[in-house]
Write an enzyme that holds these catalytic residues in place. Sequence first.
Site, mmCIF file in Angstrom:
data_model
loop_
_atom_site.group_PDB
_atom_site.id
_atom_site.type_symbol
_atom_site.label_atom_id
_atom_site.label_comp_id
_atom_site.label_asym_id
_atom_site.label_seq_id
_atom_site.Cartn_x
_atom_site.Cartn_y
_atom_site.Cartn_z
ATOM 1 N N ASN A 182 0.642 -1.108 0.432
ATOM 2 C CA ASN A 182 -0.265 -0.354 -0.177
ATOM 3 C C ASN A 182 0.958 1.334 0.437
ATOM 4 O O ASN A 182 1.625 1.420 0.884
ATOM 5 C CB ASN A 182 -1.049 0.087 1.259
ATOM 6 N N HIS A 185 1.014 6.246 2.244
ATOM 7 C CA HIS A 185 1.738 7.397 2.692
ATOM 8 C C HIS A 185 3.006 7.868 1.954
ATOM 9 O O HIS A 185 3.866 8.995 2.874
ATOM 10 C CB HIS A 185 2.365 6.435 4.089
ATOM 11 N N HIS A 218 -5.888 3.517 -1.502
ATOM 12 C CA HIS A 218 -6.829 3.886 -0.945
ATOM 13 C C HIS A 218 -7.794 5.103 -1.340
ATOM 14 O O HIS A 218 -6.720 6.471 -0.630
ATOM 15 C CB HIS A 218 -6.617 3.456 1.203
ATOM 16 N N ARG A 220 -9.626 7.847 -0.560
ATOM 17 C CA ARG A 220 -10.547 8.312 1.126
ATOM 18 C C ARG A 220 -11.495 9.321 0.167
ATOM 19 O O ARG A 220 -11.029 10.170 -0.896
ATOM 20 C CB ARG A 220 -9.958 8.620 1.961
ATOM 21 N N ARG A 224 -7.269 12.811 1.976
ATOM 22 C CA ARG A 224 -6.109 13.287 2.225
ATOM 23 C C ARG A 224 -4.488 12.830 2.101
ATOM 24 O O ARG A 224 -4.189 12.792 2.260
ATOM 25 C CB ARG A 224 -6.612 12.634 3.877
ATOM 26 N N GLU A 245 -8.717 0.772 -2.640
ATOM 27 C CA GLU A 245 -9.535 0.555 -1.330
ATOM 28 C C GLU A 245 -10.348 1.870 -1.417
ATOM 29 O O GLU A 245 -9.959 2.224 -1.826
ATOM 30 C CB GLU A 245 -8.688 0.195 0.187
ATOM 31 N N THR A 276 -7.659 3.024 8.775
ATOM 32 C CA THR A 276 -9.527 2.393 8.794
ATOM 33 C C THR A 276 -9.136 1.463 10.394
ATOM 34 O O THR A 276 -8.383 0.858 10.301
ATOM 35 C CB THR A 276 -9.631 1.058 7.857
ATOM 36 N N GLU A 326 -10.233 -9.657 2.964
ATOM 37 C CA GLU A 326 -9.197 -8.968 3.792
ATOM 38 C C GLU A 326 -9.518 -9.450 5.219
ATOM 39 O O GLU A 326 -10.375 -8.871 5.431
ATOM 40 C CB GLU A 326 -8.964 -7.614 3.339
ATOM 41 N N HIS A 366 -3.242 -5.107 7.811
ATOM 42 C CA HIS A 366 -3.350 -3.640 9.005
ATOM 43 C C HIS A 366 -2.279 -3.973 10.496
ATOM 44 O O HIS A 366 -2.441 -5.275 10.736
ATOM 45 C CB HIS A 366 -4.951 -3.666 9.292
HETATM 46 N N1 PXP Z 1 -6.134 -3.222 4.328
HETATM 47 C C1 PXP Z 1 -7.308 -2.244 4.771
HETATM 48 C C2 PXP Z 1 -8.351 -2.674 4.827
HETATM 49 C C3 PXP Z 1 -6.292 -0.626 5.485
HETATM 50 O O1 PXP Z 1 -7.256 0.033 4.999
HETATM 51 C C4 PXP Z 1 -4.805 -0.702 5.656
HETATM 52 C C5 PXP Z 1 -4.697 0.616 5.587
HETATM 53 O O2 PXP Z 1 -4.392 1.701 4.837
HETATM 54 C C6 PXP Z 1 -4.082 -1.436 4.965
HETATM 55 C C7 PXP Z 1 -4.935 -3.201 4.569
HETATM 56 C C8 PXP Z 1 -2.876 -1.425 5.440
HETATM 57 O O3 PXP Z 1 -2.512 -1.454 6.602
HETATM 58 P P1 PXP Z 1 -0.532 -0.903 7.154
HETATM 59 O O4 PXP Z 1 -0.583 0.074 6.873
HETATM 60 O O5 PXP Z 1 -1.023 -0.925 8.534
HETATM 61 O O6 PXP Z 1 0.445 -1.844 6.705
#
Ligand code: PXP
Length: 417
Positions: A182, A185, A218, A220, A224, A245, A276, A326, A366
């Site tokens: 992901n 960030h 994601h 949003r 953001r 996402e 999330t 997931e 997550h």
């Molecule tokens: N899966 C989902 C559905 C999420 O919302 C997130 C956070 O954006 C992640 C995985 C990844 O989580 P992390 O950034 O804590 O690895």
Amino acid sequence: MLAFERAAHLLLRHISRLLSRESASLVFKDEPQLSILLTTDAGIKELNALWFSRPWPTNVISFAQQSYALAYALAYALADDLAPNSAFHQMDASVDLPLDRSAGPNLVLGDIVISVETAAREAVQAGISLQQRMEDLLIHGLAHILGEDHEEESAAARMQQREYEFRSILNGGNNMAELCINVDHIATIRQARGGSEPDPVTAASLVELAGADGIVVHLREDRRHIQDRDVELLRRTVKTRLNLEMAATEEMLSIACEIKPDVVTLVPERRQELTTEGGLDVIAHRDTVKRAVSRLHEAGIPVSLFVNPEEDQIRAAQEVQSDCVEIHTGRYADAPSPSQEDEEFDRILEAAQLAAELGLRVHAGHGLNYHNVTRVAAISFIDEFSIGHAVIARAALVGLERAVREMLSLVKRGLPL
Ligand code: PXP
């Protein structure tokens, strides 16, 4: 449970999953069954003489109850799309296998006999523990039962590959799992100054170059981090898989149907949350989720639902025709004590097993990081991990490629760095 017994269960679960992958309709009620006899040199010598006319002790002998080919045949026989009188059905009719689809078949793999005395001698010679040698012999026996052989060179290479795969399962890795990164960030850093650097699209290319299996973003409601422009460009540039996402809102559904990512993960979204925070409550929002799933399906997009590791939610996900779940690993990742971590781990394991048995593809994510991922990466029912924050945070210090490779080596133990 004894360590050796645990190793056997891990391998059997992996085999069950391997077979289930060959046909979506083949779901085993239980682990495939295997009988393991641990005996002495005298005991194995007797069997070696009786069955193979070789009156001397050996380290391992295996007897296949049903051949692997037959297991495939069973898989096909159970598939809806095959004509009832196909060859597979005829093969199936010739043996007495339970074909109750609702219960799921029980596969009896066969028997493995190991001489602990020979194993102990070989362990000393090889300078490894007895446990490890016994596991090697179990792996070898299982590979034979699955139809592998080492008589010819090409077959031997395949058998070695199979044994390597089994070994990596026991070493705590699930080398079939995929890792999707992901890159939200990267966009968070960009948005901190409102400019154009760093670009998540460039980051996604680097992530792919480092060997990741997919990219997750994601989008949003408050934009953001990831922007519409990012998703559009990623759709055109991602060569692996793009997982979008999003919340199941009208706005997001229209964007997804237009952009057509490779998969959409539906997540709950609250404006104030930092990330999330919980799984989607599929039961409470069954109708909305079902409508969203069918709309995405009409656009040809497979759907994953981000849910807590709870039986009801997993079952509801299947009922609304989701393709994947997931599993939310946040509570495991944030567990305040080792015993709570154990409890959360068990929840994930059970949820993953149930989802796999229901024929869903299983993702997990997550809060996973370089310390807590190893344990969940050993769960053979999980097909894909979605990891973001930990990898991007590490990348800030050691570089994106190294951060991705290090995570890959944890998720797919045995993969050289
Ligand atoms: N899966 C989902 C559905 C999420 O919302 C997130 C956070 O954006 C992640 C995985 C990844 O989580 P992390 O950034 O804590 O690895």
